[in-house]
Design a protein around this motif. Structure first.
Motif, PDB file in Angstrom:
ATOM      1  N   SER A 139     -21.696  27.036   2.188  1.00  0.00           N
ATOM      2  CA  SER A 139     -21.033  26.260   3.440  1.00  0.00           C
ATOM      3  C   SER A 139     -22.118  25.542   4.103  1.00  0.00           C
ATOM      4  O   SER A 139     -21.653  24.255   4.735  1.00  0.00           O
ATOM      5  N   CYS A 140     -23.284  25.846   4.363  1.00  0.00           N
ATOM      6  CA  CYS A 140     -24.341  25.067   5.081  1.00  0.00           C
ATOM      7  C   CYS A 140     -24.686  23.758   4.481  1.00  0.00           C
ATOM      8  O   CYS A 140     -24.843  22.701   5.272  1.00  0.00           O
ATOM      9  N   ILE A 141     -24.348  23.620   3.332  1.00  0.00           N
ATOM     10  CA  ILE A 141     -24.455  22.335   2.547  1.00  0.00           C
ATOM     11  C   ILE A 141     -23.570  21.163   3.165  1.00  0.00           C
ATOM     12  O   ILE A 141     -23.851  19.955   3.284  1.00  0.00           O
ATOM     13  N   TYR A 142     -22.344  21.726   3.622  1.00  0.00           N
ATOM     14  CA  TYR A 142     -21.492  20.799   4.058  1.00  0.00           C
ATOM     15  C   TYR A 142     -21.589  19.985   5.367  1.00  0.00           C
ATOM     16  O   TYR A 142     -21.128  19.443   5.902  1.00  0.00           O
ATOM     17  N   GLU A 143     -22.979  20.728   6.166  1.00  0.00           N
ATOM     18  CA  GLU A 143     -23.260  20.202   7.327  1.00  0.00           C
ATOM     19  C   GLU A 143     -24.543  19.150   7.109  1.00  0.00           C
ATOM     20  O   GLU A 143     -24.876  18.736   8.350  1.00  0.00           O
ATOM     21  N   LEU A 144     -24.734  18.991   6.132  1.00  0.00           N
ATOM     22  CA  LEU A 144     -25.927  18.074   5.702  1.00  0.00           C
ATOM     23  C   LEU A 144     -25.552  16.535   5.766  1.00  0.00           C
ATOM     24  O   LEU A 144     -25.208  15.731   4.585  1.00  0.00           O
ATOM     25  N   GLU A 145     -25.298  15.853   6.782  1.00  0.00           N
ATOM     26  CA  GLU A 145     -24.743  14.645   7.063  1.00  0.00           C
ATOM     27  C   GLU A 145     -25.440  13.662   6.317  1.00  0.00           C
ATOM     28  O   GLU A 145     -24.853  12.706   5.952  1.00  0.00           O
ATOM     29  N   LYS A 146     -26.816  13.646   6.123  1.00  0.00           N
ATOM     30  CA  LYS A 146     -27.667  12.705   5.425  1.00  0.00           C
ATOM     31  C   LYS A 146     -27.464  12.866   4.058  1.00  0.00           C
ATOM     32  O   LYS A 146     -28.229  11.833   3.217  1.00  0.00           O
ATOM     33  N   LEU A 147     -26.993  13.884   3.551  1.00  0.00           N
ATOM     34  CA  LEU A 147     -27.383  14.293   2.143  1.00  0.00           C
ATOM     35  C   LEU A 147     -26.520  13.015   1.129  1.00  0.00           C
ATOM     36  O   LEU A 147     -25.526  12.708   1.392  1.00  0.00           O
ATOM     37  N   GLU A 148     -27.441  12.524   0.242  1.00  0.00           N
ATOM     38  CA  GLU A 148     -26.944  11.667  -0.599  1.00  0.00           C
ATOM     39  C   GLU A 148     -26.771  12.086  -2.066  1.00  0.00           C
ATOM     40  O   GLU A 148     -26.123  11.645  -3.101  1.00  0.00           O
ATOM     41  N   LYS A 149     -27.563  12.914  -2.364  1.00  0.00           N
ATOM     42  CA  LYS A 149     -27.769  13.521  -3.929  1.00  0.00           C
ATOM     43  C   LYS A 149     -27.813  15.145  -3.783  1.00  0.00           C
ATOM     44  O   LYS A 149     -28.633  15.840  -3.254  1.00  0.00           O
ATOM     45  N   LEU A 150     -26.704  15.768  -4.561  1.00  0.00           N
ATOM     46  CA  LEU A 150     -26.680  17.132  -4.840  1.00  0.00           C
ATOM     47  C   LEU A 150     -26.573  17.596  -6.282  1.00  0.00           C
ATOM     48  O   LEU A 150     -25.572  16.968  -6.669  1.00  0.00           O
ATOM     49  N   VAL A 151     -27.344  18.152  -6.640  1.00  0.00           N
ATOM     50  CA  VAL A 151     -27.636  18.588  -7.948  1.00  0.00           C
ATOM     51  C   VAL A 151     -27.231  20.090  -8.143  1.00  0.00           C
ATOM     52  O   VAL A 151     -28.338  20.773  -7.575  1.00  0.00           O
ATOM     53  N   ALA A 152     -26.173  20.616  -8.573  1.00  0.00           N
ATOM     54  CA  ALA A 152     -25.804  21.916  -8.808  1.00  0.00           C
ATOM     55  C   ALA A 152     -25.317  22.362  -9.778  1.00  0.00           C
ATOM     56  O   ALA A 152     -24.447  23.547 -10.167  1.00  0.00           O
ATOM     57  N   ASN A 153     -25.663  21.574 -11.037  1.00  0.00           N
ATOM     58  CA  ASN A 153     -25.312  22.153 -12.310  1.00  0.00           C
ATOM     59  C   ASN A 153     -25.842  23.405 -12.929  1.00  0.00           C
ATOM     60  O   ASN A 153     -26.849  23.979 -12.137  1.00  0.00           O
ATOM     61  N   ASP A 154     -25.299  24.116 -13.531  1.00  0.00           N
ATOM     62  CA  ASP A 154     -25.901  25.312 -14.539  1.00  0.00           C
ATOM     63  C   ASP A 154     -25.869  26.377 -13.435  1.00  0.00           C
ATOM     64  O   ASP A 154     -26.984  27.155 -13.414  1.00  0.00           O
ATOM     65  N   ASN A 155     -24.824  26.726 -12.786  1.00  0.00           N
ATOM     66  CA  ASN A 155     -24.786  27.841 -11.777  1.00  0.00           C
ATOM     67  C   ASN A 155     -23.316  28.593 -12.523  1.00  0.00           C
ATOM     68  O   ASN A 155     -23.181  28.689 -13.582  1.00  0.00           O
ATOM     69  N   LYS A 156     -23.048  29.192 -11.416  1.00  0.00           N
ATOM     70  CA  LYS A 156     -21.622  30.052 -11.708  1.00  0.00           C
ATOM     71  C   LYS A 156     -20.518  29.828 -10.650  1.00  0.00           C
ATOM     72  O   LYS A 156     -19.558  30.286 -10.356  1.00  0.00           O
ATOM     73  N   ILE A 157     -20.834  28.402 -10.259  1.00  0.00           N
ATOM     74  CA  ILE A 157     -19.645  28.006  -9.205  1.00  0.00           C
ATOM     75  C   ILE A 157     -18.316  28.079  -9.735  1.00  0.00           C
ATOM     76  O   ILE A 157     -18.215  27.271 -10.905  1.00  0.00           O
ATOM     77  N   LYS A 158     -17.311  28.418  -9.104  1.00  0.00           N
ATOM     78  CA  LYS A 158     -15.743  28.801  -9.487  1.00  0.00           C
ATOM     79  C   LYS A 158     -15.060  27.594  -8.909  1.00  0.00           C
ATOM     80  O   LYS A 158     -13.945  27.280  -9.638  1.00  0.00           O
ATOM     81  N   GLN A 159     -15.207  27.002  -7.866  1.00  0.00           N
ATOM     82  CA  GLN A 159     -14.149  26.178  -7.553  1.00  0.00           C
ATOM     83  C   GLN A 159     -15.088  25.056  -6.350  1.00  0.00           C
ATOM     84  O   GLN A 159     -16.252  25.156  -6.235  1.00  0.00           O
ATOM     85  N   ILE A 160     -14.300  23.773  -6.354  1.00  0.00           N
ATOM     86  CA  ILE A 160     -14.768  22.672  -5.679  1.00  0.00           C
ATOM     87  C   ILE A 160     -13.911  22.348  -4.264  1.00  0.00           C
ATOM     88  O   ILE A 160     -12.757  22.396  -4.279  1.00  0.00           O
TER      89      ILE A 160
END
Length: 237
Positions: free
Chosen positions: A145-166
């Motif tokens: 959830s801390c990622i959703y606070e990164l207001e300047k974030l332009e690029k998020l690379v999160a492939n090859d994990n075990k993420i279950k939902q968006i």
């Protein structure tokens, strides 16, 4: 010195060496010219104070610790909190990020790929200058959830994990108004929420290699515009 006992670097004959007696002290003139501390593939299990002291003296702003044996974000890096703009910890064994990461007041890029991370500290949300974050090839079962606070974030690379939902709500990815690149390939996502289609700031969206049935492969292969259009068309009136 790093406080991990026998695995810490140590001094021998005035040089900083790893536990395998390999000289790993970088050239300070190279640091001065490039502003980069490059310690790739040298068997590091920790950082020594003298390396950080030299890096600070040479005003280093990029640190590459790729492909070593680190198990956590080295504590010694806190001394570079006002200098560091680029940090590469990829291809290590990192399973823990210290809360002092929030002190990196100028950081714009962090690469944590190919580690053993399952979570990020809430203090990570303090990185309000961060533009690019790579957490691919770890063990996340959700986006922290801390990622959703990164207001300047332009690029998020999160492939090859075990993420279950968006979470595409206004409290999730919808809060990242600057986000234009999102890679969630090869996770365990069962459902793509239609409201994701409203995030038109995203110009590159990657969702392949997940078990959801919709959108189908043909739509995924048609590109980001086609995916977003399809998702918007499925939003209930």
């Amino acid at each position: 010195m790093v406080g991990d006992g026998l695995n810490s670097p140590r001094h021998q004959g005035g040089k900083t060496v790893t536990s395998e007696n390999q000289n790993i002290f970088p050239d300070k003139y190279s640091m001065r010219n490039t502003r980069i501390l490059n310690l790739k593939r040298v068997g590091l299990k920790g950082l020594s104070e003298d390396i950080i002291e030299t890096a600070c003296a040479e005003l280093v702003n990029a640190v590459s610790l790729e492909d070593n044996l680190l198990t956590e974000l080295p504590w010694e890096l806190h001394r570079m909190s006002e200098l560091l703009t680029d940090l590469d910890l990829s291809k290590n064994k990192v399973s823990f990020i210290h809360s002092f990461v929030s002190r990196f007041s100028r950081i714009t890029r962090i690469n944590l790929s190919c580690n053993l991370l399952r979570a990020l500290p809430m203090e990570f949300a303090g990185l309000q200058t961060l533009c690019e974050l790579n957490i691919s090839h770890n063990r996340f079962d959700h986006l922290p959830s801390c990622i959703y606070e990164l207001e300047k974030l332009e690029k998020l690379v999160a492939n090859d994990n075990k993420i279950k939902q968006i979470d595409a709500s206004d409290c999730g990815l919808g809060a990242l108004r600057q986000l234009n690149y999102l890679n969630l390939n090869n996770n365990d996502i069962q459902l793509v929420p239609p409201v994701l289609g409203n995030l038109t700031n995203i110009t590159k969206l990657k969702l392949s290699g997940n078990p959801f049935r919709q959108p189908r492969h043909q739509i995924l292969a048609s590109g980001t515009g086609a995916i977003l259009n399809y998702l918007r068309g499925r939003i209930p009136m």
